[in-house]
Design a protein around this motif. Structure first.
Motif, short mmCIF file in Angstrom:
data_model
loop_
_atom_site.label_atom_id
_atom_site.label_comp_id
_atom_site.label_asym_id
_atom_site.label_seq_id
_atom_site.Cartn_x
_atom_site.Cartn_y
_atom_site.Cartn_z
N VAL A 64 0.82 -1.21 0.00
CA VAL A 64 0.00 0.00 0.00
C VAL A 64 0.86 1.26 0.00
N LEU A 65 1.85 1.33 0.89
CA LEU A 65 2.66 2.53 1.01
C LEU A 65 3.72 2.65 -0.08
N GLY A 66 4.28 1.53 -0.48
CA GLY A 66 5.36 1.53 -1.45
C GLY A 66 5.07 2.35 -2.71
N PRO A 67 3.91 2.14 -3.34
CA PRO A 67 3.63 2.90 -4.56
C PRO A 67 3.65 4.43 -4.36
N PHE A 68 3.13 4.91 -3.24
CA PHE A 68 3.17 6.35 -2.96
C PHE A 68 4.61 6.84 -2.87
N PHE A 69 5.37 6.19 -2.00
CA PHE A 69 6.73 6.64 -1.74
C PHE A 69 7.65 6.44 -2.93
N ASN A 70 7.55 5.30 -3.59
CA ASN A 70 8.44 5.02 -4.71
C ASN A 70 8.16 5.92 -5.91
N LYS A 71 6.94 6.41 -6.02
CA LYS A 71 6.58 7.34 -7.10
C LYS A 71 7.14 8.74 -6.83
N VAL A 72 7.11 9.15 -5.58
CA VAL A 72 7.48 10.51 -5.21
C VAL A 72 8.98 10.67 -4.99
N ILE A 73 9.61 9.69 -4.37
CA ILE A 73 11.02 9.82 -3.98
C ILE A 73 11.90 9.22 -5.08
N THR A 74 12.74 10.06 -5.65
CA THR A 74 13.62 9.59 -6.72
C THR A 74 15.05 9.37 -6.22
N ASP A 75 15.43 10.04 -5.16
CA ASP A 75 16.78 9.88 -4.60
C ASP A 75 16.64 9.40 -3.15
N TRP A 76 16.64 8.08 -3.00
CA TRP A 76 16.40 7.52 -1.67
C TRP A 76 17.51 7.84 -0.68
N ASP A 77 18.76 7.90 -1.14
CA ASP A 77 19.86 8.22 -0.23
C ASP A 77 19.67 9.61 0.37
N ALA A 78 19.31 10.57 -0.47
CA ALA A 78 19.08 11.94 0.01
C ALA A 78 17.87 11.98 0.95
N HIS A 79 16.84 11.23 0.61
CA HIS A 79 15.64 11.20 1.46
C HIS A 79 15.97 10.63 2.83
N ILE A 80 16.72 9.55 2.87
CA ILE A 80 17.11 8.93 4.14
C ILE A 80 17.92 9.91 4.97
N GLU A 81 18.85 10.61 4.35
CA GLU A 81 19.66 11.60 5.08
C GLU A 81 18.79 12.73 5.63
N LYS A 82 17.86 13.21 4.82
CA LYS A 82 16.98 14.30 5.25
C LYS A 82 16.10 13.86 6.42
N LEU A 83 15.55 12.65 6.32
CA LEU A 83 14.70 12.15 7.40
C LEU A 83 15.51 11.78 8.63
N THR A 84 16.74 11.35 8.45
CA THR A 84 17.62 11.12 9.60
C THR A 84 17.84 12.43 10.34
N THR A 85 18.08 13.49 9.60
CA THR A 85 18.26 14.81 10.23
C THR A 85 16.98 15.25 10.91
N PHE A 86 15.82 15.03 10.26
CA PHE A 86 14.54 15.40 10.86
C PHE A 86 14.35 14.68 12.20
N TRP A 87 14.55 13.37 12.22
CA TRP A 87 14.32 12.62 13.45
C TRP A 87 15.39 12.88 14.50
N GLU A 88 16.60 13.12 14.06
CA GLU A 88 17.65 13.49 15.01
C GLU A 88 17.29 14.81 15.68
N SER A 89 16.80 15.75 14.89
CA SER A 89 16.38 17.04 15.44
C SER A 89 15.22 16.87 16.40
N SER A 90 14.27 16.04 16.01
CA SER A 90 13.07 15.84 16.83
C SER A 90 13.40 15.13 18.14
N LEU A 91 14.21 14.09 18.08
CA LEU A 91 14.49 13.30 19.28
C LEU A 91 15.50 13.94 20.22
N PHE A 92 16.51 14.57 19.64
CA PHE A 92 17.58 15.12 20.46
C PHE A 92 17.52 16.64 20.57
N LEU A 93 16.44 17.22 20.06
CA LEU A 93 16.17 18.67 20.14
C LEU A 93 17.30 19.50 19.54
#
Length: 130
Positions: free
Chosen positions: A28-57
Motif C-alpha cells: 500500500v505505502l510503497g507505490p506512494f513513496f516510490n513514485k514521489v522519492i527519486t533519490d532515496w539516499d538523500a531522502h534517508i539523510e533528510k529524514l535522519t536529520t529530521f528525526w535526530e532534530s526531533s528526538l535530540f532537540l
C-alpha cells in the motif's frame, strides 16, 4: 538479546533506513513513496536529520513536512487516507521495537503518533475549499 536505546545519529540513521526499507516494500505505502522519492539516499539523510532534530532537540532540520505531504496528497488526487497513516505508524513502531528499547525509542513512537495525526488533519483541512 538486549536492545539499546536510540542515542546517536547512527542509531537514528539505522532506524530511518530500516523503516523505509519496509515502506518501500509495502503493497500500500510503497507505490506512494516510490513514485514521489527519486533519490532515496538523500531522502534517508533528510529524514535522519529530521528525526535526530526531533528526538535530540537539535535545530539542524530545515524543511516543511506539512507542505510536502499536502503536495503529495494533491498529486495523488487526495488519495492519502487514514489507512496510509496507520500503516506508516505500525511499520514505524515495528521497526523501533525490532531495533531499540528505552526512553528515546518510546519518545520516537509518541512523536510519530502526534506527527501522523497532525499531518493527516492538516492534509484534510487543505482539501477544503478556501
Amino acid at each position: 538479546m538486549t536492545k539499546n536505546d536510540i542515542t546517536t545519529r547512527e542509531d537514528v540513521h539505522l532506524l530511518v533506513s530500516s523503516f523505509y526499507d519496509k515502506v518501500r516494500q509495502d503493497d500500500v505505502l510503497g507505490p506512494f513513496f516510490n513514485k514521489v522519492i527519486t533519490d532515496w539516499d538523500a531522502h534517508i539523510e533528510k529524514l535522519t536529520t529530521f528525526w535526530e532534530s526531533s528526538l535530540f532537540l537539535k535545530t539542524k532540520y530545515l524543511g516543511n513536512p506539512l507542505e510536502v505531504h499536502v503536495k503529495v496528497d494533491q498529486e495523488n488526487n487526495h488519495g492519502v487516507t487514514n489507512e496510509h497513516f496507520g500503516l506508516w505508524l505500525n511499520l514505524w513502531f515495528q521497526t523501533i521495537n525490532e531495533l531499540f528499547e528505552g526512553d528515546y525509542a518510546e519518545n520516537a513512537k509518541r512523536r510519530a503518533r502526534k506527527m501522523g495525526t497532525f499531518l493527516y488533519m492538516e492534509i484534510f483541512k487543505a482539501r477544503q475549499p478556501k
